[in-house]
Design a protein around this motif. Structure first.
Motif, PDB file in Angstrom:
ATOM      1  N   MET A 100      45.882  41.494  57.275  1.00 53.47           N
ATOM      2  CA  MET A 100      46.817  42.564  56.949  1.00 53.47           C
ATOM      3  C   MET A 100      48.218  42.210  57.430  1.00 53.47           C
ATOM      4  N   PRO A 101      49.219  42.427  56.598  1.00 57.22           N
ATOM      5  CA  PRO A 101      50.590  42.157  57.045  1.00 57.22           C
ATOM      6  C   PRO A 101      51.053  43.189  58.059  1.00 57.22           C
ATOM      7  N   LYS A 102      52.066  42.820  58.838  1.00 52.65           N
ATOM      8  CA  LYS A 102      52.601  43.763  59.815  1.00 52.65           C
ATOM      9  C   LYS A 102      53.332  44.894  59.107  1.00 52.65           C
ATOM     10  N   THR A 103      53.422  46.018  59.793  1.00 52.84           N
ATOM     11  CA  THR A 103      54.114  47.177  59.263  1.00 52.84           C
ATOM     12  C   THR A 103      55.617  47.013  59.492  1.00 52.84           C
ATOM     13  N   SER A 104      56.403  47.360  58.499  1.00 50.59           N
ATOM     14  CA  SER A 104      57.850  47.233  58.638  1.00 50.59           C
ATOM     15  C   SER A 104      58.428  48.418  59.395  1.00 50.59           C
ATOM     16  N   GLU A 105      59.620  48.211  59.955  1.00 44.59           N
ATOM     17  CA  GLU A 105      60.311  49.307  60.646  1.00 44.59           C
ATOM     18  C   GLU A 105      60.599  50.451  59.685  1.00 44.59           C
ATOM     19  N   ALA A 106      60.872  50.102  58.429  1.00 42.27           N
ATOM     20  CA  ALA A 106      61.148  51.137  57.424  1.00 42.27           C
ATOM     21  C   ALA A 106      59.942  52.039  57.206  1.00 42.27           C
ATOM     22  N   GLU A 107      58.735  51.449  57.249  1.00 40.46           N
ATOM     23  CA  GLU A 107      57.524  52.251  57.063  1.00 40.46           C
ATOM     24  C   GLU A 107      57.329  53.213  58.233  1.00 40.46           C
ATOM     25  N   TYR A 108      57.635  52.755  59.451  1.00 36.61           N
ATOM     26  CA  TYR A 108      57.536  53.667  60.594  1.00 36.61           C
ATOM     27  C   TYR A 108      58.588  54.766  60.488  1.00 36.61           C
ATOM     28  N   ALA A 109      59.738  54.430  59.958  1.00 39.48           N
ATOM     29  CA  ALA A 109      60.806  55.425  59.831  1.00 39.48           C
ATOM     30  C   ALA A 109      60.406  56.554  58.886  1.00 39.48           C
ATOM     31  N   LYS A 110      59.495  56.264  57.952  1.00 36.28           N
ATOM     32  CA  LYS A 110      59.038  57.290  57.015  1.00 36.28           C
ATOM     33  C   LYS A 110      58.044  58.252  57.658  1.00 36.28           C
ATOM     34  N   CYS A 111      57.408  57.806  58.752  1.00 34.57           N
ATOM     35  CA  CYS A 111      56.341  58.608  59.385  1.00 34.57           C
ATOM     36  C   CYS A 111      56.915  59.894  59.982  1.00 34.57           C
TER      37      CYS A 111
END
Length: 587
Positions: free
Chosen positions: A576-587
């Motif tokens: 699995m690829p790492k999660t991007s900072e942008a994806e965490y920002a959406k949380c």
């Protein structure tokens, strides 16, 4: 890496001191070696696994907005004294003195150190919130180290600490960390469940554990979960609604009756021909060296951590027979264990909620070989002031959320998150100035992951009779290439060519160039747990090699032209690829 050069020795028999699969297999497969009780050497294969787990943790923590630092292992006693934990932490704390006779400890955790850092560096709300973490060895002097890497005295841990202006901000970061943890463990190949837990010596008002549910005896904790909703909790924290039971003994009046040598609830129920649910059970515990009498309905069990927390203590154990006699005598009671009751006791009494509904019940009367039957609260015995949940929730109880039924399984704790509040900042005078110029203590959170425990939990989740089945993301190597007969020059050349091509493609690969029999090589490959095995043998005459998927057991014959792209695709798609900072920002 060539197998002939790899620092590894595999064993055919399980070590005698290994109780669980991960311990057995990690020793047999040459990953770890015991130095002393609860302390292990991480050999090259194990270190590769640990570094991969660490990298996954690091990538997700960084993407979630945390910043890495590194704090000392050696900690001075004064900061632990300042926080109030020097004595509270107990014998698990590895204590020592330096040459100047100054007390120190080896860090089991770093709340005191991080609080000291932040209070010296941040004094304004403008620089908050902040989340700081490290990955480091920790030390806890476990009374009984067991299960290999699952419960040791030295282990690798990621610990993070967040600092906030408001409780609402803490809750947001708590949720952020919970999401990051779920992603971390999923990338490691683990299916975890976030369960309510006891905060222990770390402290705080709310905490959750991330548990790998094993459904075997290898887990170290009981986890109760609902068959209908998402409720789940560690057994030391789980609440439940009791199933309906008779709580009226049916006696016409109260009287003391002879019960010679009847000292257990089961025997007492049989002797008096009553149900266990109509008996009030009394037990003396020692909490922080002080006696506590615990009361609970006879058909239920006491959860000791709940009792300890209710008493405000840090250590708990059942009182010995000598201690029971001693504390009864201090209450001017001449009785013995098995006949104890609350009447006349002059030390602390804590009752479980289950005793409130008892009527005409049976209880010890503090006279040897006698019990009081037909007792009622107030008229015969005063109801204790402290009545709270100290009961061990059990399989079949009703869920406290939806009234579904609770099930039970075993779990391995791999992570823990805490809402610390101002526990440390207040004690250590760690404050900041808010936007109104007021001085307030930081509001803190704490978030831990057992790196070495996570690696062991992966083994507990993925193995068979032949050995470990590493997920691609944390496997020490992705592929092993095996020439069946290294004396066959064609086999050796083709195997070596495949090995070199895989290296150029960025695939982590081992070639087994040893002059051992093919059966030995295959057994070692399965035991170590290489996700993919390429065998160069008799099918080479047709231009093919054999590809085995260790996780699924699937065996395929593949042409030499296709094997490299197929293997590369399998490696890439199974990580699995790492999660991007942008994806965490959406949380």
């Amino acid at each position: 890496m060539r197998m002939s050069k790899l620092f590894i020795s595999t064993l055919r028999e399980n070590p005698t001191d290994a109780e669980v699969a991960s311990h057995q297999l990690l020793v047999r497969a040459g990953f770890i070696r015991r130095l002393t009780s609860g302390v292990y050497n991480y050999l090259p294969l194990m270190l590769r696994v640990l570094r991969k787990v660490e990298n996954i943790v690091r990538e997700e923590m960084n993407a979630a907005g945390a910043q890495e630092l590194l704090m000392p292992v050696l900690q001075p006693a004064e900061i632990w004294i300042e926080s109030g934990r020097w004595q509270i932490y107990g014998k698990n704390l590895m204590r020592l003195k330096d040459r100047h006779e100054r007390d120190c400890c080896l860090g089991p955790t770093h709340e005191e150190v991080i609080t000291t850092i932040v209070k010296n560096e941040i004094n304004s709300y403008k620089r908050l919130p902040v989340n700081l973490y490290q990955i480091q060895n920790k030390f806890r002097d476990e009374i009984r180290p067991r299960f290999g890497l699952l419960r040791g005295r030295e282990f690798i841990m990621k610990d993070a600490y967040s600092f906030h202006v408001t409780h609402e901000c803490l809750l947001k970061e708590y949720d952020n960390m919970a999401k990051a943890y779920t992603k971390i463990f999923k990338r490691c190949g683990l299916d975890t469940r976030m369960v309510q837990s006891d905060s222990g010596t770390i402290g705080g008002s709310v905490s959750h554990e991330f548990m790998v549910l094993t459904h075997t005896d290898s887990g170290e904790n009981d986890v109760l979960y609902c068959d209908t909703c998402d409720y789940s909790a560690n057994s030391d924290r789980a609440e439940s609604i009791l199933l309906t039971a008779n709580t009226d003994g049916g006696f016409a009046g109260s009287e003391v009756v002879d019960t010679p040598a009847v000292t257990t609830i089961e025997n007492l129920a049989q002797f008096l021909n009553v149900e266990e649910s109509t008996i009030c059970k009394s037990m003396i515990y020692i909490v922080d060296k002080e006696p506590v009498l615990a009361l609970i309905r006879g058909d239920q069990a006491i959860e000791e951590i709940k009792l300890m927390n209710a008493a405000g203590g840090n250590e708990i154990r059942i009182a010995s027979d000598v201690e029971v006699d001693h504390y009864l005598e201090k209450s001017n009671i001449h009785s013995s264990k098995g006949f104890i009751g609350p009447k006349g006791i002059n030390f602390r009494i804590i009752a479980d909620l289950s005793v409130k509904d008892l009527k005409n019940f049976v209880v010890g009367c503090n006279q040897t070989d006698k019990h009081l039957v037909g007792a009622n609260w107030d008229s015969d015995i005063g109801l204790p002031e402290t009545i709270t949940d100290i009961r061990l929730a059990q399989k079949g109880d009703k869920c406290p959320v939806c009234e579904g039924h609770l099930l039970i399984t075993r779990g391995i704790e791999v992570g823990n998150i805490f809402q610390l509040g101002i526990k440390y900042s207040k004690a250590m005078n760690a404050t900041f100035q808010d936007e109104n110029g007021q001085i307030n203590p930081y509001i803190m959170g704490c978030y831990g992951i057992g790196v070495s425990r996570t690696a062991a939990a992966v083994v507990e989740s993925y193995y068979d009779d032949n050995g470990i089945k590493w997920p691609m993301s944390v496997a020490p190597y992705h592929v092993i290439v095996i020439p069946v007969n290294v004396k066959d020059q064609e086999q050796l050349n083709i195997a070596d060519n495949l090995y070199k091509k895989l290296l150029t493609e960025g695939i982590e690969v081992v070639i087994d160039d040893r002059e051992d029999r093919a059966g030995v090589k295959f057994k070692d490959a399965d035991l170590i747990g290489f996700p993919l095995r390429i065998t160069c043998g008799k099918t080479l005459s047709e231009g093919n090699v054999e590809l085995k998927n260790r996780m699924t057991g699937e065996l395929k014959t593949i042409s030499l032209e296709e094997i490299i792209p197929i293997v590369k695709n399998l490696v890439v798609t199974n990580i699995m690829p790492k999660t991007s900072e942008a994806e965490y920002a959406k949380c």
